[in-house]
Design a protein around this motif. Structure first.
Motif, PDB file in Angstrom:
ATOM      1  N   VAL A  39       0.851  -1.186   0.000  1.00  0.00           N
ATOM      2  CA  VAL A  39       0.000   0.000   0.000  1.00  0.00           C
ATOM      3  C   VAL A  39       0.892   1.243   0.000  1.00  0.00           C
ATOM      4  O   VAL A  39       1.856   1.310   0.767  1.00  0.00           O
ATOM      5  CB  VAL A  39      -0.943   0.022   1.230  1.00  0.00           C
ATOM      6  CG1 VAL A  39      -1.765   1.305   1.252  1.00  0.00           C
ATOM      7  CG2 VAL A  39      -1.848  -1.209   1.232  1.00  0.00           C
ATOM      8  N   LYS A  40       0.550   2.199  -0.858  1.00  0.00           N
ATOM      9  CA  LYS A  40       1.326   3.442  -0.978  1.00  0.00           C
ATOM     10  C   LYS A  40       0.405   4.646  -0.899  1.00  0.00           C
ATOM     11  O   LYS A  40      -0.672   4.668  -1.505  1.00  0.00           O
ATOM     12  CB  LYS A  40       2.063   3.472  -2.318  1.00  0.00           C
ATOM     13  CG  LYS A  40       2.865   4.745  -2.544  1.00  0.00           C
ATOM     14  CD  LYS A  40       3.556   4.719  -3.889  1.00  0.00           C
ATOM     15  CE  LYS A  40       4.414   5.955  -4.084  1.00  0.00           C
ATOM     16  NZ  LYS A  40       5.109   5.923  -5.383  1.00  0.00           N
ATOM     17  N   TRP A  41       0.850   5.666  -0.179  1.00  0.00           N
ATOM     18  CA  TRP A  41       0.215   6.976  -0.135  1.00  0.00           C
ATOM     19  C   TRP A  41       1.122   7.881  -0.953  1.00  0.00           C
ATOM     20  O   TRP A  41       2.177   8.313  -0.490  1.00  0.00           O
ATOM     21  CB  TRP A  41       0.097   7.449   1.311  1.00  0.00           C
ATOM     22  CG  TRP A  41      -0.576   8.766   1.497  1.00  0.00           C
ATOM     23  CD1 TRP A  41       0.029   9.959   1.757  1.00  0.00           C
ATOM     24  CD2 TRP A  41      -1.974   9.030   1.460  1.00  0.00           C
ATOM     25  NE1 TRP A  41      -0.907  10.951   1.888  1.00  0.00           N
ATOM     26  CE2 TRP A  41      -2.164  10.393   1.720  1.00  0.00           C
ATOM     27  CE3 TRP A  41      -3.109   8.243   1.245  1.00  0.00           C
ATOM     28  CZ2 TRP A  41      -3.417  10.989   1.755  1.00  0.00           C
ATOM     29  CZ3 TRP A  41      -4.352   8.838   1.277  1.00  0.00           C
ATOM     30  CH2 TRP A  41      -4.486  10.197   1.542  1.00  0.00           C
ATOM     31  N   GLY A  42       0.745   8.150  -2.182  1.00  0.00           N
ATOM     32  CA  GLY A  42       1.594   8.928  -3.081  1.00  0.00           C
ATOM     33  C   GLY A  42       1.192  10.389  -3.131  1.00  0.00           C
ATOM     34  O   GLY A  42       0.054  10.699  -3.469  1.00  0.00           O
ATOM     35  N   THR A  60      -0.746  -7.240  -9.684  1.00  0.00           N
ATOM     36  CA  THR A  60      -1.957  -6.525 -10.060  1.00  0.00           C
ATOM     37  C   THR A  60      -1.971  -5.227  -9.260  1.00  0.00           C
ATOM     38  O   THR A  60      -1.520  -5.215  -8.109  1.00  0.00           O
ATOM     39  CB  THR A  60      -3.207  -7.368  -9.736  1.00  0.00           C
ATOM     40  OG1 THR A  60      -3.120  -8.603 -10.460  1.00  0.00           O
ATOM     41  CG2 THR A  60      -4.481  -6.643 -10.113  1.00  0.00           C
ATOM     42  N   THR A  61      -2.473  -4.142  -9.858  1.00  0.00           N
ATOM     43  CA  THR A  61      -2.429  -2.836  -9.197  1.00  0.00           C
ATOM     44  C   THR A  61      -3.782  -2.137  -9.263  1.00  0.00           C
ATOM     45  O   THR A  61      -4.453  -2.158 -10.290  1.00  0.00           O
ATOM     46  CB  THR A  61      -1.358  -1.941  -9.872  1.00  0.00           C
ATOM     47  OG1 THR A  61      -0.089  -2.589  -9.794  1.00  0.00           O
ATOM     48  CG2 THR A  61      -1.281  -0.579  -9.197  1.00  0.00           C
ATOM     49  N   LEU A  62      -4.124  -1.496  -8.152  1.00  0.00           N
ATOM     50  CA  LEU A  62      -5.272  -0.597  -8.051  1.00  0.00           C
ATOM     51  C   LEU A  62      -4.724   0.762  -7.667  1.00  0.00           C
ATOM     52  O   LEU A  62      -3.965   0.867  -6.693  1.00  0.00           O
ATOM     53  CB  LEU A  62      -6.245  -1.080  -6.966  1.00  0.00           C
ATOM     54  CG  LEU A  62      -7.244  -0.049  -6.415  1.00  0.00           C
ATOM     55  CD1 LEU A  62      -8.298   0.294  -7.459  1.00  0.00           C
ATOM     56  CD2 LEU A  62      -7.900  -0.568  -5.142  1.00  0.00           C
ATOM     57  N   TRP A  90      -5.008  -2.463 -13.180  1.00  0.00           N
ATOM     58  CA  TRP A  90      -4.389  -3.170 -14.293  1.00  0.00           C
ATOM     59  C   TRP A  90      -3.780  -4.478 -13.791  1.00  0.00           C
ATOM     60  O   TRP A  90      -3.395  -4.608 -12.644  1.00  0.00           O
ATOM     61  CB  TRP A  90      -3.384  -2.319 -15.057  1.00  0.00           C
ATOM     62  CG  TRP A  90      -2.209  -1.811 -14.303  1.00  0.00           C
ATOM     63  CD1 TRP A  90      -0.992  -2.404 -14.190  1.00  0.00           C
ATOM     64  CD2 TRP A  90      -2.123  -0.571 -13.580  1.00  0.00           C
ATOM     65  NE1 TRP A  90      -0.150  -1.618 -13.441  1.00  0.00           N
ATOM     66  CE2 TRP A  90      -0.816  -0.488 -13.057  1.00  0.00           C
ATOM     67  CE3 TRP A  90      -3.016   0.469 -13.330  1.00  0.00           C
ATOM     68  CZ2 TRP A  90      -0.389   0.589 -12.290  1.00  0.00           C
ATOM     69  CZ3 TRP A  90      -2.595   1.536 -12.568  1.00  0.00           C
ATOM     70  CH2 TRP A  90      -1.303   1.591 -12.069  1.00  0.00           C
ATOM     71  N   ALA A  91      -3.752  -5.436 -14.691  1.00  0.00           N
ATOM     72  CA  ALA A  91      -3.364  -6.803 -14.355  1.00  0.00           C
ATOM     73  C   ALA A  91      -1.861  -7.019 -14.439  1.00  0.00           C
ATOM     74  O   ALA A  91      -1.122  -6.189 -14.980  1.00  0.00           O
ATOM     75  CB  ALA A  91      -4.073  -7.772 -15.307  1.00  0.00           C
ATOM     76  N   ARG A  92      -1.453  -8.129 -13.910  1.00  0.00           N
ATOM     77  CA  ARG A  92      -0.064  -8.565 -14.058  1.00  0.00           C
ATOM     78  C   ARG A  92       0.280  -8.576 -15.537  1.00  0.00           C
ATOM     79  O   ARG A  92      -0.560  -8.890 -16.375  1.00  0.00           O
ATOM     80  CB  ARG A  92       0.110  -9.972 -13.489  1.00  0.00           C
ATOM     81  CG  ARG A  92      -0.126 -10.034 -12.022  1.00  0.00           C
ATOM     82  CD  ARG A  92      -0.103 -11.457 -11.512  1.00  0.00           C
ATOM     83  NE  ARG A  92      -0.466 -11.432 -10.099  1.00  0.00           N
ATOM     84  CZ  ARG A  92      -0.613 -12.494  -9.355  1.00  0.00           C
ATOM     85  NH1 ARG A  92      -0.450 -13.698  -9.875  1.00  0.00           N
ATOM     86  NH2 ARG A  92      -0.932 -12.373  -8.087  1.00  0.00           N
ATOM     87  N   GLY A  93       1.507  -8.195 -15.841  1.00  0.00           N
ATOM     88  CA  GLY A  93       1.959  -8.206 -17.222  1.00  0.00           C
ATOM     89  C   GLY A  93       1.689  -6.924 -17.990  1.00  0.00           C
ATOM     90  O   GLY A  93       2.123  -6.791 -19.127  1.00  0.00           O
ATOM     91  N   VAL A  94       0.968  -5.959 -17.392  1.00  0.00           N
ATOM     92  CA  VAL A  94       0.663  -4.700 -18.083  1.00  0.00           C
ATOM     93  C   VAL A  94       1.712  -3.653 -17.692  1.00  0.00           C
ATOM     94  O   VAL A  94       1.817  -3.274 -16.529  1.00  0.00           O
ATOM     95  CB  VAL A  94      -0.759  -4.198 -17.734  1.00  0.00           C
ATOM     96  CG1 VAL A  94      -1.015  -2.841 -18.377  1.00  0.00           C
ATOM     97  CG2 VAL A  94      -1.807  -5.217 -18.169  1.00  0.00           C
ATOM     98  N   LEU A 107      -3.745   6.745  -3.797  1.00  0.00           N
ATOM     99  CA  LEU A 107      -3.577   5.556  -2.965  1.00  0.00           C
ATOM    100  C   LEU A 107      -3.382   4.388  -3.920  1.00  0.00           C
ATOM    101  O   LEU A 107      -4.221   4.151  -4.800  1.00  0.00           O
ATOM    102  CB  LEU A 107      -4.806   5.326  -2.088  1.00  0.00           C
ATOM    103  CG  LEU A 107      -4.751   4.085  -1.205  1.00  0.00           C
ATOM    104  CD1 LEU A 107      -3.718   4.284  -0.096  1.00  0.00           C
ATOM    105  CD2 LEU A 107      -6.117   3.780  -0.621  1.00  0.00           C
ATOM    106  N   THR A 108      -2.273   3.685  -3.764  1.00  0.00           N
ATOM    107  CA  THR A 108      -1.969   2.550  -4.628  1.00  0.00           C
ATOM    108  C   THR A 108      -1.934   1.282  -3.796  1.00  0.00           C
ATOM    109  O   THR A 108      -1.328   1.251  -2.727  1.00  0.00           O
ATOM    110  CB  THR A 108      -0.595   2.743  -5.323  1.00  0.00           C
ATOM    111  OG1 THR A 108      -0.615   3.978  -6.042  1.00  0.00           O
ATOM    112  CG2 THR A 108      -0.291   1.610  -6.278  1.00  0.00           C
ATOM    113  N   VAL A 109      -2.577   0.240  -4.321  1.00  0.00           N
ATOM    114  CA  VAL A 109      -2.555  -1.076  -3.698  1.00  0.00           C
ATOM    115  C   VAL A 109      -2.072  -2.058  -4.758  1.00  0.00           C
ATOM    116  O   VAL A 109      -2.607  -2.082  -5.879  1.00  0.00           O
ATOM    117  CB  VAL A 109      -3.961  -1.490  -3.196  1.00  0.00           C
ATOM    118  CG1 VAL A 109      -3.913  -2.866  -2.539  1.00  0.00           C
ATOM    119  CG2 VAL A 109      -4.522  -0.448  -2.244  1.00  0.00           C
TER     120      VAL A 109
END
Length: 125
Positions: A39-42, A60-62, A90-94, A107-109
């Motif tokens: 988890v990131k607070w950017g 995978t990223t949100l 976006w999914a793995r591999g993107v 916020l990134t997860v």
């Protein structure tokens, strides 16, 4: 056993680790250590961009816009997040990159939490 509850501030706690609050990089005896998720607070000033594209992604990223205007660059399109709560997954591999059109908070997860993905700090364009 380590702590079972941790209370902090995302801006303060993330300042020393590029905004990252939770993941494999936290000391193993801390509750914030996880190999399942990161988890990131950017907090990004206007004009800040990722230093290079992320390629060969295995997670995978949100990414959720909290404030500002933020652009996520993907191989086949650009996603512009302009209203608080806008998000992209976006999914793995993107492959991906990003750019802060205005001062932005996101916020990134990501999952799972894997070592070896640290890149150079963002740059101002």
């Amino acid at each position: 056993m380590g702590e079972t509850v941790y209370v902090g501030n995302a801006g303060v706690d993330g300042a020393g680790n590029g905004g990252w609050l939770l993941g494999h990089f936290a000391p193993p005896d801390e509750i914030r250590h996880s190999t399942d998720v990161e988890v990131k607070w950017g907090v990004h000033p206007p004009g800040e961009a990722r230093s290079r594209w992320a390629t060969g992604e295995r997670r995978t990223t949100l990414l959720v816009l909290v404030d500002g205007c933020f652009r996520v660059e993907l191989p086949d399109r650009t996603v512009r997040l302009a209203t608080p709560g806008d998000y992209v997954v976006w999914a793995r591999g993107v492959d991906h990159s990003w750019y802060a059109e205005r001062a932005s908070v996101v916020l990134t997860v990501r999952w799972p939490s894997l070592p070896g993905y640290r890149v150079d700090p963002p740059v101002l364009r």
